[in-house]
Design an enzyme around this catalytic site. Structure first.
Site: not given
Length: 203
Positions: A91, A132
């Site tokens: 992330c 994502q």
């Protein structure tokens, strides 16, 4: 404006390995520990070597990866699905792992590509700092741009440790994202066939 396939521009000169290791030493000291104690003295080197592996995708060209294709496919024109591709990324907000699976499909238009190249494409984009949603789009858009098939479908199902090990602390939660292009976007029967082949018949 950069396209989704571009490697991010280098705003400054890339730091040296020594500078990267010193940055790790600074973080270790910031935690309240001693970077010079026996257990931590080799940690800066190990962390930098781990980062070289985690983020090796910045060194690869995703377009070049797919450029070798095959036309001797026996006129195959049905869905090609590569499912359950192990995905490990980080992330970009917390540099904490997100781990899951990608399902990638395309409808060939005369040309097919080696299946290992699809798995490698997932790795190239996953081994960069990501969110994502962008990762899903990058994989699908690259396949569409390079292979120019009749359609592309990508679904990613991943758990984000930035919300399972910190913050809201919600283990067992996964995030699902998808990008459907071409005939996968316009044909509901084709979408259902893809989801069934990828083992996601309930979607």
């Amino acid at each position: 404006m950069d396209t989704l396939m571009d490697i991010p521009r280098q705003v400054r000169t890339r730091p040296t390995r020594a500078q990267a290791e010193e940055a790790v030493r600074t973080l270790l000291a910031w935690t309240g520990d001693d970077p010079d104690r026996e257990g931590l003295v080799g940690t800066p080197d190990r962390v930098v070597r781990a980062y070289e592996e985690f983020f090796e995708g910045y060194q690869d060209d995703p377009v070049a990866l797919l450029e070798r294709t095959f036309e001797e496919s026996g006129n195959y024109n049905e869905i090609v699905v590569l499912r359950d591709i192990r995905l490990e990324s980080h992330c970009e907000h917390h540099i904490i792992p997100l781990i899951g699976k990608a399902h990638v499909a395309y409808l060939p238009d005369r040309r097919v590509v080696g299946i290992s190249k699809l798995a490698r494409l997932v790795d190239v984009f996953a081994h960069r700092l990501q969110i994502q949603e962008k990762l899903t789009a990058q994989i699908a858009d690259t396949i569409q741009s390079v292979l120019q098939p009749r359609g592309v479908a990508v679904v990613i199902d991943a758990a984000h440790q930035c919300m399972t090990t910190r913050g809201v602390h919600k283990p067992g939660v996964s995030m699902v994202t998808s990008r459907l292009l071409g005939e996968f976007e316009t044909s509901e029967p084709l979408r259902r066939q893809f989801f069934a082949m990828a083992g996601m018949g309930g979607m």
